[in-house]
Motif scaffolding. Sequence first.
Motif, mmCIF file in Angstrom:
data_model
loop_
_atom_site.group_PDB
_atom_site.id
_atom_site.type_symbol
_atom_site.label_atom_id
_atom_site.label_comp_id
_atom_site.label_asym_id
_atom_site.label_seq_id
_atom_site.Cartn_x
_atom_site.Cartn_y
_atom_site.Cartn_z
ATOM 1 N N GLU A 284 0.824 -1.215 0.000
ATOM 2 C CA GLU A 284 0.000 0.000 0.000
ATOM 3 C C GLU A 284 0.854 1.261 0.000
ATOM 4 O OE1 GLU A 284 -3.600 0.423 -0.211
ATOM 5 O OE2 GLU A 284 -3.079 -1.523 -1.040
ATOM 6 N N VAL A 285 1.963 1.235 0.710
ATOM 7 C CA VAL A 285 2.835 2.412 0.758
ATOM 8 C C VAL A 285 3.534 2.607 -0.586
ATOM 9 C CG1 VAL A 285 4.932 3.365 1.814
ATOM 10 C CG2 VAL A 285 3.141 2.387 3.259
ATOM 11 N N PHE A 286 3.928 1.520 -1.219
ATOM 12 C CA PHE A 286 4.645 1.609 -2.492
ATOM 13 C C PHE A 286 3.720 1.379 -3.674
ATOM 14 C CE2 PHE A 286 7.952 0.512 0.576
ATOM 15 C CZ PHE A 286 8.743 1.629 0.430
ATOM 16 N N PHE A 287 2.688 2.211 -3.768
ATOM 17 C CA PHE A 287 1.810 2.316 -4.931
ATOM 18 C C PHE A 287 0.984 1.077 -5.236
ATOM 19 C CE2 PHE A 287 5.431 5.206 -5.880
ATOM 20 C CZ PHE A 287 4.764 6.362 -5.573
ATOM 21 N N GLY A 288 0.631 0.304 -4.228
ATOM 22 C CA GLY A 288 -0.296 -0.812 -4.423
ATOM 23 C C GLY A 288 0.246 -1.894 -5.322
ATOM 24 N N LEU A 289 1.378 -2.451 -4.952
ATOM 25 C CA LEU A 289 1.978 -3.498 -5.769
ATOM 26 C C LEU A 289 1.060 -4.707 -5.910
ATOM 27 C CD1 LEU A 289 5.578 -3.367 -4.262
ATOM 28 C CD2 LEU A 289 4.789 -2.334 -6.389
ATOM 29 N N PHE A 290 0.323 -5.017 -4.839
ATOM 30 C CA PHE A 290 -0.625 -6.132 -4.865
ATOM 31 C C PHE A 290 -2.023 -5.591 -4.596
ATOM 32 C CE2 PHE A 290 3.377 -7.886 -3.157
ATOM 33 C CZ PHE A 290 3.685 -8.758 -4.189
ATOM 34 N N PRO A 291 -3.005 -6.064 -5.323
ATOM 35 C CA PRO A 291 -4.378 -5.593 -5.065
ATOM 36 C C PRO A 291 -4.825 -5.969 -3.652
ATOM 37 C CG PRO A 291 -4.261 -6.792 -7.148
ATOM 38 C CD PRO A 291 -2.946 -6.979 -6.461
ATOM 39 N N PRO A 292 -5.495 -5.065 -2.953
ATOM 40 C CA PRO A 292 -5.957 -5.374 -1.594
ATOM 41 C C PRO A 292 -6.907 -6.562 -1.541
ATOM 42 C CG PRO A 292 -6.366 -3.051 -2.124
ATOM 43 C CD PRO A 292 -5.823 -3.705 -3.348
ATOM 44 N N ALA B 38 -9.986 6.060 -5.210
ATOM 45 C CA ALA B 38 -10.357 5.458 -3.933
ATOM 46 C C ALA B 38 -11.248 4.239 -4.124
ATOM 47 C CB ALA B 38 -11.059 6.485 -3.050
ATOM 48 N N LEU B 39 -12.084 4.246 -5.133
ATOM 49 C CA LEU B 39 -13.075 3.183 -5.316
ATOM 50 C C LEU B 39 -12.677 2.108 -6.317
ATOM 51 C CD1 LEU B 39 -16.354 5.318 -5.420
ATOM 52 C CD2 LEU B 39 -15.574 3.828 -3.568
ATOM 53 N N THR B 40 -11.722 2.390 -7.174
ATOM 54 C CA THR B 40 -11.437 1.497 -8.294
ATOM 55 C C THR B 40 -9.965 1.077 -8.295
ATOM 56 O OG1 THR B 40 -10.835 3.291 -9.810
ATOM 57 C CG2 THR B 40 -13.178 2.741 -9.646
ATOM 58 N N PRO B 41 -9.573 0.245 -9.243
ATOM 59 C CA PRO B 41 -8.172 -0.192 -9.301
ATOM 60 C C PRO B 41 -7.160 0.876 -9.743
ATOM 61 C CG PRO B 41 -9.589 -1.807 -10.353
ATOM 62 C CD PRO B 41 -10.429 -0.599 -10.098
ATOM 63 N N LEU B 42 -7.580 2.114 -9.956
ATOM 64 C CA LEU B 42 -6.588 3.154 -10.218
ATOM 65 C C LEU B 42 -5.606 3.190 -9.051
ATOM 66 C CD1 LEU B 42 -8.774 6.119 -11.561
ATOM 67 C CD2 LEU B 42 -7.067 4.836 -12.843
ATOM 68 N N PRO B 43 -4.329 3.480 -9.289
ATOM 69 C CA PRO B 43 -3.335 3.424 -8.203
ATOM 70 C C PRO B 43 -3.567 4.509 -7.142
ATOM 71 C CG PRO B 43 -2.347 4.290 -10.208
ATOM 72 C CD PRO B 43 -3.738 3.855 -10.565
ATOM 73 N N TRP B 44 -4.101 4.114 -6.010
ATOM 74 C CA TRP B 44 -4.493 5.025 -4.934
ATOM 75 C C TRP B 44 -3.321 5.870 -4.437
ATOM 76 C CZ3 TRP B 44 -7.700 7.924 -2.642
ATOM 77 C CH2 TRP B 44 -7.604 8.245 -1.302
ATOM 78 N N SER B 45 -2.209 5.254 -4.107
ATOM 79 C CA SER B 45 -1.077 6.013 -3.567
ATOM 80 C C SER B 45 -0.480 6.954 -4.608
ATOM 81 C CB SER B 45 -0.008 5.067 -3.024
ATOM 82 O OG SER B 45 -0.481 4.419 -1.868
ATOM 83 N N ALA C 22 -1.864 5.123 3.997
ATOM 84 C CA ALA C 22 -0.826 5.107 2.963
ATOM 85 C C ALA C 22 -1.109 6.181 1.914
ATOM 86 C CB ALA C 22 -0.743 3.729 2.306
ATOM 87 N N GLY C 23 -2.377 6.373 1.569
ATOM 88 C CA GLY C 23 -2.737 7.440 0.637
ATOM 89 C C GLY C 23 -2.416 8.809 1.213
ATOM 90 N N TYR C 24 -2.717 8.980 2.491
ATOM 91 C CA TYR C 24 -2.422 10.259 3.152
ATOM 92 C C TYR C 24 -0.917 10.496 3.215
ATOM 93 C CZ TYR C 24 -2.330 13.934 6.676
ATOM 94 O OH TYR C 24 -2.091 15.097 7.357
ATOM 95 N N LEU C 25 -0.162 9.447 3.519
ATOM 96 C CA LEU C 25 1.301 9.570 3.529
ATOM 97 C C LEU C 25 1.809 9.962 2.141
ATOM 98 C CD1 LEU C 25 4.059 9.207 4.954
ATOM 99 C CD2 LEU C 25 3.941 6.792 4.276
ATOM 100 N N ALA C 26 1.273 9.332 1.104
ATOM 101 C CA ALA C 26 1.673 9.677 -0.266
ATOM 102 C C ALA C 26 1.303 11.127 -0.577
ATOM 103 C CB ALA C 26 1.007 8.729 -1.262
#
Length: 192
Positions: free
Chosen positions: A62-70, A144-151, A100-104
Amino acid sequence: MKLRVKFKFLIENMLKGLLWMAILAALYLLAKEYVIDENQEVWLERFYSQPLIIYGIYIGSEVFFGLFPPEFFMLWAYYKGDVWHYVGNLFFFAGVSYAAGYLAFLIGRYLRRVVLFRYLGRKFFSKYWPLFRKYGSFLIIAAALTPLPWSAISMLVGTTEYPMKRYLYFGLFRLLRFAVYGYIIYQTHQIA
């Protein structure tokens, strides 16, 4: 007219997210039927005996741009215990993702002042800059809602003059994603 285009963008991305979720559910059901059920002891031992490693991988992802889907981690959490344990894991995953999004976002705020980043950031975010200019807050909601890279979207938003309170408000849609996707995953298991 302009608001209609933004809603269309949001709905299109939500449909992509649901399609992604349906594909994951189908792949999971196939894997469960033909791989996991055949060697259940091996899978359970390998992935469930060391939850701290799984949590660490999730946080790093999550911190490094969502390498794996949640959703992979939600699937893992389903087998970890009872319903309340699953819900607790969902809260944990959602909280980590939001944080993680807020940190980014904060990193983006810092990097906006770095001269080298102004050049590299334009190249790194070249795909998303036009989307942010065109859709603004709707891009935050879509990420936030879709697979777009959140971070990555959060960092992009941080590099702009976007108000932090508004970002945090629209970022709450990330929690909704975990609630909806978590429910879908739970129901998928009930069907199987």
